[in-house]
Scaffold this motif. Sequence first.
Motif, short mmCIF file in Angstrom:
data_model
loop_
_atom_site.label_atom_id
_atom_site.label_comp_id
_atom_site.label_asym_id
_atom_site.label_seq_id
_atom_site.Cartn_x
_atom_site.Cartn_y
_atom_site.Cartn_z
N CYS A 90 26.97 -45.51 -28.90
CA CYS A 90 25.79 -46.31 -29.24
C CYS A 90 25.00 -45.47 -30.26
O CYS A 90 24.58 -44.36 -29.96
N SER A 91 24.82 -45.98 -31.46
CA SER A 91 24.27 -45.09 -32.49
C SER A 91 23.38 -45.79 -33.50
O SER A 91 23.10 -45.24 -34.56
N ALA A 92 22.94 -46.99 -33.18
CA ALA A 92 22.08 -47.72 -34.13
C ALA A 92 20.86 -46.88 -34.51
O ALA A 92 20.41 -46.88 -35.66
N ASN A 119 31.67 -42.18 -37.97
CA ASN A 119 32.32 -43.14 -37.07
C ASN A 119 31.51 -43.39 -35.80
O ASN A 119 32.04 -43.29 -34.68
N ASN A 120 30.25 -43.67 -35.99
CA ASN A 120 29.36 -43.97 -34.86
C ASN A 120 29.19 -42.84 -33.85
O ASN A 120 28.81 -43.07 -32.70
N ALA A 121 29.53 -41.62 -34.27
CA ALA A 121 29.32 -40.48 -33.37
C ALA A 121 28.60 -39.37 -34.12
O ALA A 121 28.78 -39.21 -35.34
N PHE A 146 15.09 -38.71 -27.87
CA PHE A 146 14.92 -40.15 -28.10
C PHE A 146 15.91 -40.93 -27.23
O PHE A 146 17.12 -40.94 -27.48
N ASN A 147 15.40 -41.52 -26.20
CA ASN A 147 16.22 -42.27 -25.25
C ASN A 147 15.53 -43.58 -24.91
O ASN A 147 14.30 -43.65 -24.86
N VAL A 148 16.36 -44.58 -24.66
CA VAL A 148 15.82 -45.93 -24.48
C VAL A 148 16.41 -46.56 -23.20
O VAL A 148 17.58 -46.37 -22.90
N PHE A 149 15.58 -47.27 -22.50
CA PHE A 149 16.00 -47.92 -21.25
C PHE A 149 16.26 -49.42 -21.46
O PHE A 149 15.94 -49.97 -22.51
N CYS A 174 19.61 -50.57 -28.45
CA CYS A 174 18.83 -51.02 -29.60
C CYS A 174 19.70 -51.94 -30.46
O CYS A 174 20.89 -51.68 -30.64
N ALA A 175 19.07 -52.95 -30.98
CA ALA A 175 19.78 -53.82 -31.93
C ALA A 175 19.85 -53.10 -33.28
O ALA A 175 19.11 -52.15 -33.52
#
Length: 215
Positions: A57-59, A111-113, A127-130, A134-135
């Motif tokens: 997950c890397s948006a 490559n998304n990493a 930076f972390n999201v619950f 994220c879109a």
Amino acid sequence: MKNEKELMRLCFPGDEARLPWLSLLLHAYAVIDNGVAEAVKVEEKKKKARLACAKGCSACCSTHKDIPVYPLELVGLYWFVVEKTLPPVREALKGQLLKHEKGAPCPFLINNACSVHLLRPVACRQFNVFSKPCAENEDPFYTRRKDVLIPIENYTNQAFSIMLPFYGITDEIAKARAIKNRLIHTQARILQECNWKELAIRMDNFDFTRNQHLR
Ligand code: SF4
Ligand code: SF4
């Protein structure tokens, strides 16, 4: 808060013996990670929501354009990229660093990493999201701030305090003053604004197959 012996931290014994600043940085990152784990535990319970961040997950890495990075972190990134990055990531990363223009998204995303995951800056670690990932192009700090993790200040302060000897500050009173005055924060650069071409050139001056600098 765990003491140094209780903390799980990355170790590069040979490199740490050669590069005294590296132990400071690795110790500080272990404190930050520990603080994030603690904050996640507390906030998951409070919000009744699970952490959405996960591998792949890397948006956020593309969306954010103003990630702060501090001088010791920059030294760490240079070391890690030059001496520890291996093919095929090495070539891809060098290409991205060479063509990075100021203000473009973070050049370390391959490559998304995150190609510098082990040495990624404090800001990325925190930076972390619950609730939900994220879109694309969403910055949850503005769209749903209640889902964004609030780092525990004591851990951040302890981590920055551990880094202070790199800036020549070693005695405890001066350290406390520096933390109070947010001295390290005043040294922040913006990761996306840095000239990363210089780092790409340095990669060429290191023979990773023999683990040695060419000049
Ligand atoms: S901050 Fe958002 S995009 Fe980044 S890893 Fe977490 S959920 Fe995914
Ligand atoms: S350094 Fe890594 S985690 Fe931070 S924005 Fe860049 S790719 Fe993402």
